[in-house]
Design a protein around this motif. Sequence first.
Motif, PDB file in Angstrom:
ATOM      1  N   THR A  65       0.552  -1.374  -0.062  1.00  0.00           N
ATOM      2  CA  THR A  65       0.489   0.315   0.346  1.00  0.00           C
ATOM      3  C   THR A  65       0.803   1.278   0.183  1.00  0.00           C
ATOM      4  O   THR A  65       0.454   2.138  -0.508  1.00  0.00           O
ATOM      5  CB  THR A  65      -0.859  -0.132   1.161  1.00  0.00           C
ATOM      6  OG1 THR A  65      -0.379   0.294   2.489  1.00  0.00           O
ATOM      7  CG2 THR A  65      -1.396  -1.307   0.801  1.00  0.00           C
ATOM      8  N   ASP A  67       3.671   1.537  -1.901  1.00  0.00           N
ATOM      9  CA  ASP A  67       3.654   2.161  -3.406  1.00  0.00           C
ATOM     10  C   ASP A  67       2.963   1.107  -4.154  1.00  0.00           C
ATOM     11  O   ASP A  67       3.683   0.777  -4.287  1.00  0.00           O
ATOM     12  CB  ASP A  67       4.837   1.461  -3.323  1.00  0.00           C
ATOM     13  CG  ASP A  67       5.435   2.199  -4.578  1.00  0.00           C
ATOM     14  OD1 ASP A  67       4.706   2.729  -5.181  1.00  0.00           O
ATOM     15  OD2 ASP A  67       6.708   2.058  -5.331  1.00  0.00           O
ATOM     16  N   PRO A  68       2.153   1.160  -4.612  1.00  0.00           N
ATOM     17  CA  PRO A  68       0.576   0.468  -5.310  1.00  0.00           C
ATOM     18  C   PRO A  68       1.749   0.932  -6.691  1.00  0.00           C
ATOM     19  O   PRO A  68       0.944  -0.149  -7.556  1.00  0.00           O
ATOM     20  CB  PRO A  68      -0.452   1.305  -4.796  1.00  0.00           C
ATOM     21  CG  PRO A  68      -0.318   2.394  -4.676  1.00  0.00           C
ATOM     22  CD  PRO A  68       0.985   2.899  -4.212  1.00  0.00           C
ATOM     23  N   SER A  69       1.983   1.279  -7.165  1.00  0.00           N
ATOM     24  CA  SER A  69       2.197   1.778  -8.683  1.00  0.00           C
ATOM     25  C   SER A  69       3.206   0.423  -8.677  1.00  0.00           C
ATOM     26  O   SER A  69       4.278  -0.423  -9.978  1.00  0.00           O
ATOM     27  CB  SER A  69       2.964   2.918  -8.854  1.00  0.00           C
ATOM     28  OG  SER A  69       4.208   2.920  -8.282  1.00  0.00           O
ATOM     29  N   ASN A  70       3.990  -0.068  -7.834  1.00  0.00           N
ATOM     30  CA  ASN A  70       4.864  -1.148  -8.236  1.00  0.00           C
ATOM     31  C   ASN A  70       4.476  -2.454  -7.573  1.00  0.00           C
ATOM     32  O   ASN A  70       3.932  -2.720  -6.500  1.00  0.00           O
ATOM     33  CB  ASN A  70       6.296  -1.005  -7.148  1.00  0.00           C
ATOM     34  CG  ASN A  70       7.466  -1.834  -7.446  1.00  0.00           C
ATOM     35  OD1 ASN A  70       7.694  -2.949  -8.277  1.00  0.00           O
ATOM     36  ND2 ASN A  70       8.633  -1.211  -7.066  1.00  0.00           N
ATOM     37  N   SER A  71       4.163  -3.398  -8.486  1.00  0.00           N
ATOM     38  CA  SER A  71       4.474  -5.508  -7.606  1.00  0.00           C
ATOM     39  C   SER A  71       4.186  -5.453  -6.508  1.00  0.00           C
ATOM     40  O   SER A  71       3.678  -6.279  -5.674  1.00  0.00           O
ATOM     41  CB  SER A  71       4.067  -5.873  -9.147  1.00  0.00           C
ATOM     42  OG  SER A  71       5.413  -5.909  -9.295  1.00  0.00           O
ATOM     43  N   CYS A  74       6.716  -0.886  -2.459  1.00  0.00           N
ATOM     44  CA  CYS A  74       8.412   0.338  -1.878  1.00  0.00           C
ATOM     45  C   CYS A  74       9.422  -1.334  -1.218  1.00  0.00           C
ATOM     46  O   CYS A  74       9.307  -1.514  -0.561  1.00  0.00           O
ATOM     47  CB  CYS A  74       7.338   0.900  -0.352  1.00  0.00           C
ATOM     48  SG  CYS A  74       8.918   2.162   0.099  1.00  0.00           S
TER      49      CYS A  74
END
Length: 222
Positions: A65, A67-71, A74
């Motif tokens: 949650t 860094d939701p842009s990274n699968s 973070c």
Amino acid sequence: EDQELKEQLQSKLEGKSGGSTWKKRDLEPPMNCLINAHLQGTIKCRRKVLHVHFNNSSADPDHITCDPSNSDGCTHCAPLTPSVCCDIHNPNSLSPNTTSLPSKVIYCSRILKYEMGPQDFQLCDTLEDWQESVTRRIYGDLTLNDYGPGVTMLDLVLDRIVNCAHHHKISTTDDLRKEMRWSAVDRFGSDVIAIIQCIIPVPVLQPVLTTTRRPQPNLPST
């Protein structure tokens, strides 16, 4: 295996807490399992004991949650997988404890009560002046005004120096280190020794001269 270990720890805790034979000096079951993990056939890992005891598997990591842009979430918050597990699985990666106790403990001298004389008061005043001047020279007037000269030498150390000098216990920096336990001996010890020698020098013992009587020769009788 984790569930088996969890049940084992839980059963030991319940058995110990309910019985009256558990003494306070006994180790708690989790600590006992941690120490003796290498002897337990179902454990054989110290990290596993900690993992099960603290229920780490139920933790909810939030790095996804963050860094939701990274699968993978973070990279700063993601839990790291340790390269070394424990001393059982990686015995060569952990260095043994090589701490050794000192062979001989040096104790400071016991100072008897005494009545301070003029030299003692002079030494105290001189050390206080030196204490203030060194603090001003090294740390500045602001530090001297805010914190006092104790940043260079605590008053307890100064009083101890005066007491030891009265009884002639200090003549070298090694004596100062033994009697004071002062962390700044290597830096200021020679200055303090010079002050002591000027005011209360250690008396020099004169060697005692002894004479031996020479045996008298046997004279012939007449």
